[in-house]
Write a protein that holds these residues in place. Structure first.
Motif, PDB file in Angstrom:
ATOM      1  N   LEU A   1      -9.771   7.151  -0.567  1.00 46.84           N
ATOM      2  CA  LEU A   1      -8.702   6.163  -0.414  1.00 46.84           C
ATOM      3  C   LEU A   1      -7.429   6.639  -1.104  1.00 46.84           C
ATOM      4  O   LEU A   1      -6.304   6.399  -0.612  1.00 46.84           O
ATOM      5  CB  LEU A   1      -9.173   4.820  -1.001  1.00 46.84           C
ATOM      6  CG  LEU A   1      -8.141   3.688  -0.966  1.00 46.84           C
ATOM      7  CD1 LEU A   1      -7.737   3.372   0.474  1.00 46.84           C
ATOM      8  CD2 LEU A   1      -8.705   2.440  -1.647  1.00 46.84           C
ATOM      9  N   GLU A   2      -7.564   7.341  -2.224  1.00 44.37           N
ATOM     10  CA  GLU A   2      -6.381   7.839  -2.940  1.00 44.37           C
ATOM     11  C   GLU A   2      -5.628   8.844  -2.072  1.00 44.37           C
ATOM     12  O   GLU A   2      -4.379   8.864  -2.035  1.00 44.37           O
ATOM     13  CB  GLU A   2      -6.797   8.488  -4.261  1.00 44.37           C
ATOM     14  CG  GLU A   2      -7.248   7.500  -5.329  1.00 44.37           C
ATOM     15  CD  GLU A   2      -8.635   6.921  -5.041  1.00 44.37           C
ATOM     16  OE1 GLU A   2      -9.331   7.472  -4.147  1.00 44.37           O
ATOM     17  OE2 GLU A   2      -9.016   5.926  -5.691  1.00 44.37           O
TER      18      GLU A   2
ATOM     19  N   LEU B   1       2.824  -1.908   8.199  1.00 45.09           N
ATOM     20  CA  LEU B   1       2.581  -0.590   7.627  1.00 45.09           C
ATOM     21  C   LEU B   1       2.167   0.412   8.716  1.00 45.09           C
ATOM     22  O   LEU B   1       2.634   1.575   8.730  1.00 45.09           O
ATOM     23  CB  LEU B   1       1.483  -0.691   6.550  1.00 45.09           C
ATOM     24  CG  LEU B   1       1.100   0.615   5.851  1.00 45.09           C
ATOM     25  CD1 LEU B   1       2.292   1.187   5.080  1.00 45.09           C
ATOM     26  CD2 LEU B   1      -0.076   0.401   4.910  1.00 45.09           C
ATOM     27  N   GLU B   2       1.338  -0.028   9.650  1.00 46.29           N
ATOM     28  CA  GLU B   2       0.944   0.884  10.727  1.00 46.29           C
ATOM     29  C   GLU B   2       2.136   1.247  11.603  1.00 46.29           C
ATOM     30  O   GLU B   2       2.266   2.413  12.030  1.00 46.29           O
ATOM     31  CB  GLU B   2      -0.161   0.215  11.572  1.00 46.29           C
ATOM     32  CG  GLU B   2      -1.501   0.113  10.886  1.00 46.29           C
ATOM     33  CD  GLU B   2      -2.581  -0.338  11.847  1.00 46.29           C
ATOM     34  OE1 GLU B   2      -2.795   0.326  12.904  1.00 46.29           O
ATOM     35  OE2 GLU B   2      -3.253  -1.369  11.563  1.00 46.29           O
ATOM     36  N   ASP B   3       3.024   0.285  11.865  1.00 47.41           N
ATOM     37  CA  ASP B   3       4.196   0.594  12.682  1.00 47.41           C
ATOM     38  C   ASP B   3       5.086   1.621  11.998  1.00 47.41           C
ATOM     39  O   ASP B   3       5.647   2.536  12.665  1.00 47.41           O
ATOM     40  CB  ASP B   3       4.995  -0.683  12.941  1.00 47.41           C
ATOM     41  CG  ASP B   3       4.262  -1.639  13.872  1.00 47.41           C
ATOM     42  OD1 ASP B   3       3.339  -1.160  14.583  1.00 47.41           O
ATOM     43  OD2 ASP B   3       4.610  -2.850  13.911  1.00 47.41           O
TER      44      ASP B   3
ATOM     45  N   VAL C   1       0.100   8.110   3.246  1.00 45.59           N
ATOM     46  CA  VAL C   1       0.907   7.026   3.799  1.00 45.59           C
ATOM     47  C   VAL C   1       2.209   6.886   3.010  1.00 45.59           C
ATOM     48  O   VAL C   1       3.291   6.681   3.597  1.00 45.59           O
ATOM     49  CB  VAL C   1       0.106   5.706   3.786  1.00 45.59           C
ATOM     50  CG1 VAL C   1       1.009   4.532   4.159  1.00 45.59           C
ATOM     51  CG2 VAL C   1      -1.062   5.797   4.747  1.00 45.59           C
ATOM     52  N   SER C   2       2.117   7.003   1.692  1.00 45.90           N
ATOM     53  CA  SER C   2       3.314   6.885   0.863  1.00 45.90           C
ATOM     54  C   SER C   2       4.302   8.001   1.184  1.00 45.90           C
ATOM     55  O   SER C   2       5.521   7.780   1.249  1.00 45.90           O
ATOM     56  CB  SER C   2       2.930   6.929  -0.625  1.00 45.90           C
ATOM     57  OG  SER C   2       4.075   6.896  -1.451  1.00 45.90           O
ATOM     58  N   GLU C   3       3.780   9.215   1.379  1.00 47.01           N
ATOM     59  CA  GLU C   3       4.667  10.342   1.708  1.00 47.01           C
ATOM     60  C   GLU C   3       5.281  10.157   3.090  1.00 47.01           C
ATOM     61  O   GLU C   3       6.464  10.492   3.300  1.00 47.01           O
ATOM     62  CB  GLU C   3       3.861  11.639   1.664  1.00 47.01           C
ATOM     63  CG  GLU C   3       4.707  12.885   1.930  1.00 47.01           C
ATOM     64  CD  GLU C   3       3.879  14.146   1.887  1.00 47.01           C
ATOM     65  OE1 GLU C   3       4.435  15.233   2.176  1.00 47.01           O
ATOM     66  OE2 GLU C   3       2.659  14.048   1.566  1.00 47.01           O
ATOM     67  N   ARG C   4       4.557   9.611   4.070  1.00 51.48           N
ATOM     68  CA  ARG C   4       5.080   9.457   5.421  1.00 51.48           C
ATOM     69  C   ARG C   4       6.106   8.327   5.500  1.00 51.48           C
ATOM     70  O   ARG C   4       7.131   8.458   6.184  1.00 51.48           O
ATOM     71  CB  ARG C   4       3.922   9.171   6.374  1.00 51.48           C
ATOM     72  CG  ARG C   4       4.337   8.911   7.821  1.00 51.48           C
ATOM     73  CD  ARG C   4       4.883  10.190   8.465  1.00 51.48           C
ATOM     74  NE  ARG C   4       3.828  11.176   8.646  1.00 51.48           N
ATOM     75  CZ  ARG C   4       3.081  11.276   9.733  1.00 51.48           C
ATOM     76  NH1 ARG C   4       3.297  10.476  10.760  1.00 51.48           N
ATOM     77  NH2 ARG C   4       2.146  12.206   9.820  1.00 51.48           N
TER      78      ARG C   4
ATOM     79  N   PRO D   1       3.457   4.398  -4.010  1.00 53.65           N
ATOM     80  CA  PRO D   1       1.995   4.444  -3.858  1.00 53.65           C
ATOM     81  C   PRO D   1       1.307   3.143  -4.257  1.00 53.65           C
ATOM     82  O   PRO D   1       0.330   2.727  -3.624  1.00 53.65           O
ATOM     83  CB  PRO D   1       1.590   5.602  -4.770  1.00 53.65           C
ATOM     84  CG  PRO D   1       2.809   6.460  -4.835  1.00 53.65           C
ATOM     85  CD  PRO D   1       3.980   5.534  -4.787  1.00 53.65           C
ATOM     86  N   HIS D   2       1.815   2.448  -5.319  1.00 48.78           N
ATOM     87  CA  HIS D   2       1.129   1.221  -5.741  1.00 48.78           C
ATOM     88  C   HIS D   2       1.255   0.120  -4.704  1.00 48.78           C
ATOM     89  O   HIS D   2       0.375  -0.722  -4.553  1.00 48.78           O
ATOM     90  CB  HIS D   2       1.682   0.754  -7.106  1.00 48.78           C
ATOM     91  CG  HIS D   2       3.104   0.272  -7.030  1.00 48.78           C
ATOM     92  ND1 HIS D   2       4.190   1.139  -7.140  1.00 48.78           N
ATOM     93  CD2 HIS D   2       3.623  -0.976  -6.848  1.00 48.78           C
ATOM     94  CE1 HIS D   2       5.330   0.441  -7.042  1.00 48.78           C
ATOM     95  NE2 HIS D   2       4.985  -0.846  -6.861  1.00 48.78           N
ATOM     96  N   GLU D   3       2.366   0.121  -3.945  1.00 50.34           N
ATOM     97  CA  GLU D   3       2.526  -0.887  -2.902  1.00 50.34           C
ATOM     98  C   GLU D   3       1.566  -0.618  -1.750  1.00 50.34           C
ATOM     99  O   GLU D   3       0.949  -1.544  -1.205  1.00 50.34           O
ATOM    100  CB  GLU D   3       3.965  -0.873  -2.395  1.00 50.34           C
ATOM    101  CG  GLU D   3       4.228  -1.921  -1.318  1.00 50.34           C
ATOM    102  CD  GLU D   3       5.677  -1.867  -0.844  1.00 50.34           C
ATOM    103  OE1 GLU D   3       5.925  -2.350   0.287  1.00 50.34           O
ATOM    104  OE2 GLU D   3       6.532  -1.342  -1.574  1.00 50.34           O
TER     105      GLU D   3
END
Length: 374
Positions: free
Chosen positions: A324-325, A367-369, A331-334, A339-341
């Motif tokens: 998960l990390e 988030l997916e969009d 996702v945070s980089e994209r 990261p905490h959000e």
């Protein structure tokens, strides 16, 4: 003129007539009690070699003949009744069901009958042998006394049951006999010879009269298994027939063979087409309705988050065993989110109400969009 009681159609008072059934019932009850109490000791029984059993396997004939010869025959049932009766040198004590004795009751019997003229164990060979600490061996046919006991002089006994006692004695050979003596204690392995059916054959009647008539009085003791202490009671295995264990083993083997026969696989599993095709959207909606009806917001939230993680893994082309990390970092980089959000969305707390659950679904969709647009 005034009437003091109403008259019934037959001219009797109804009060008197109503009492008659009660009086008759009470009289019948009293008669039954009296008959039961007075006839208890003399009631017939079907127990083997019992002095009150008139059947083929009983010993009532021998008891009656002894009484006719002047011997006072007293039947005592249970050890309490035996200990309540004094035993002297005028008495002979006989037990025709020695298998119902346990070490404690046998010891009390022998102590109480120590002063008797004779103590006789008569019955099944193995039971008599156990009382006298002897072994058993095959024995059969008609046997002469062939011993020096005056009591058996001139007698021959037809042995039944096929087993005798392994000790010096009478009516046998090669160390296996039907009758043994140890002081004033006698053991008769051919107890069936004293039964009503066989007592008149060969020398059985004479032997029974001589053996049980050694005193002026005969105490015929019928043991009761209820007298045995709890720790010396007869085990369930001893009460079962000898064929039970082999039968159970055979049944178990047959059951195992049946399981191996019918339990084998008949080839590979075959798939069949479903009779109805259900769209994935319908399954999702129906599952959501079930969660809503049950108020299970935790499972609903878990289903939303799990589906989002699976789609993000595929979109970001992460390996299947990615943690998960690693997903949060990708996702945070994209998207450029902290990261905490992202972690708070992909590992949320359990919603406490429907509004929070709906808000979680909306934020996961956003988030997916963002990942798809980036």
């Amino acid at each position: 003129m005034s009437a003091t009681a109403a008259l019934a159609p037959d001219g009797r008072t109804s009060t008197r007539r109503s009492r008659v059934p009660w009086l008759l019932g009470a009289l019948v009850l009293v008669v039954l009690v009296v008959v039961t109490v007075l006839g208890r000791d003399g009631a017939a029984t079907g127990a083997p070699l019992d002095p009150r059993n008139p059947g083929p396997g009983g010993a009532q004939a021998l008891a009656r003949v002894l009484e006719a010869e002047g011997v006072e025959v007293t039947v005592v049932r249970g050890q309490e009744a035996l200990l309540a009766r004094s035993v002297t040198a005028r008495d002979t004590v006989v037990v025709t069901t020695p298998e119902d004795l346990v070490p404690t009751t046998q010891q009390r019997l022998e102590e109480h009958a120590a002063a008797a003229a004779a103590l006789v164990y008569a019955g099944q060979a193995d039971a008599v042998a156990a009382r006298l600490d002897l072994g058993t061996g095959p024995l059969g046919g008609t046997r002469p006394a062939a011993c020096t006991e005056p009591l058996t002089d001139g007698l021959a006994l037809r042995v039944r049951g096929g087993l005798g006692l392994q000790a010096p004695g009478c009516f046998g050979d090669a160390g296996t006999v039907a009758l043994v003596r140890d002081g004033t204690t006698w053991g008769l392995a051919s107890g069936s010879s004293l039964s009503n059916e066989h007592v008149t054959r060969a020398g059985a009647a004479a032997l029974g009269l001589r053996l049980l008539g050694q005193g002026d009085r005969l105490v015929w003791y019928v043991p009761d298994l209820a007298d045995a202490p709890v720790d010396e009671g007869t085990s369930v295995g001893a009460l079962l027939p000898p064929a039970v264990v082999p039968s159970l083993l055979l049944l178990g083997a047959a059951t195992l063979a049946l399981v191996l026969w019918r339990g084998r696989r008949f080839g590979p599993l075959a798939t069949e087409p479903l009779p109805v095709v259900v769209r994935a959207a319908e399954s999702t909606h129906n599952r959501g309705r079930l969660y809503r009806r049950a108020g299970d917001r935790g499972h609903a939230a878990t289903a939303l988050v799990t589906a989002t993680r699976r789609r993000l893994h595929a979109r970001l082309r992460l390996p299947g065993d990615a943690s998960l990390e690693a997903l949060v970092a990708a996702v945070s980089e994209r998207t450029g989110r902290p990261p905490h959000e992202v972690a708070a969305l992909l590992r949320p707390a359990t919603p406490t109400d429907d509004t929070t659950l709906v808000d979680l679904g909306r934020r996961l969709n956003d988030l997916e969009d963002e990942v798809h647009r980036a």
